[in-house]
Design a protein around this motif. Structure first.
Motif, PDB file in Angstrom:
ATOM      1  N   TYR A  30      -2.000  -5.202  14.822  1.00 25.71           N
ATOM      2  CA  TYR A  30      -0.676  -5.081  14.218  1.00 25.71           C
ATOM      3  C   TYR A  30       0.378  -4.859  15.306  1.00 25.71           C
ATOM      4  CZ  TYR A  30       3.286  -3.176  11.678  1.00 25.71           C
ATOM      5  OH  TYR A  30       4.547  -2.953  11.209  1.00 25.71           O
ATOM      6  N   THR A  31       0.083  -3.970  16.239  1.00 25.67           N
ATOM      7  CA  THR A  31       1.020  -3.683  17.335  1.00 25.67           C
ATOM      8  C   THR A  31       1.249  -4.927  18.182  1.00 25.67           C
ATOM      9  OG1 THR A  31       0.327  -1.368  17.374  1.00 25.67           O
ATOM     10  CG2 THR A  31       1.433  -2.207  19.344  1.00 25.67           C
TER      11      THR A  31
ATOM     12  N   ASN B  10       3.385  -7.404  16.328  1.00 26.85           N
ATOM     13  CA  ASN B  10       4.748  -6.890  16.260  1.00 26.85           C
ATOM     14  C   ASN B  10       5.490  -7.136  17.576  1.00 26.85           C
ATOM     15  OD1 ASN B  10       6.946  -5.626  15.129  1.00 26.85           O
ATOM     16  ND2 ASN B  10       6.105  -3.568  15.286  1.00 26.85           N
TER      17      ASN B  10
ATOM     18  N   ARG C  37       8.941  -9.399  18.279  1.00 32.01           N
ATOM     19  CA  ARG C  37      10.153  -8.745  18.796  1.00 32.01           C
ATOM     20  C   ARG C  37      10.565  -9.198  20.195  1.00 32.01           C
ATOM     21  NH1 ARG C  37      11.075  -3.045  16.462  1.00 32.01           N
ATOM     22  NH2 ARG C  37       9.958  -3.191  14.485  1.00 32.01           N
TER      23      ARG C  37
END
Length: 103
Positions: A36-37, A40, A44
């Motif tokens: 997930y990190t 993400n 970004r």
């Protein structure tokens, strides 16, 4: 790739001249949280399409640190990612690995 529960994010600086990756930060955790990190971060931060400076690698820790995915970033971006996660990049290399021909 094994059904591992422990994955990692490896922050590499690319040394093109010596064909090495210099590890500046190594974080591990649950595979769901780490993936997930990683995703993400990819959403970004814009992919570095210029000269290779740094790479953020998603690895399976329990499968001999096999690479799952890589994402090229600038040094400034990599420093920003580490800071946003509450860490600092090491000023010195904590581990060197030879570049793989596929990267």
């Amino acid at each position: 790739m094994s059904e591992s529960n422990k994955w990692g994010l490896v922050f590499h600086e690319v040394d093109v001249e010596n064909q090495e990756f210099k590890t500046l930060l190594y974080l591990t955790g649950d595979h769901i949280r780490i993936k997930y990190t990683f995703n993400n971060i990819k959403e970004r931060f814009k992919r570095n399409t210029g000269n290779p400076e740094c790479v953020l690698s998603l690895v399976d820790v329990e499968d001999n640190e096999s690479a799952i995915d890589d994402y090229p970033l600038t040094k400034m971006q990599l420093e920003s990612v580490a800071t946003l996660l509450g860490f600092e990049l090491s000023k010195e290399c904590i581990r060197k690995t030879a570049e793989e021909s596929s990267k």
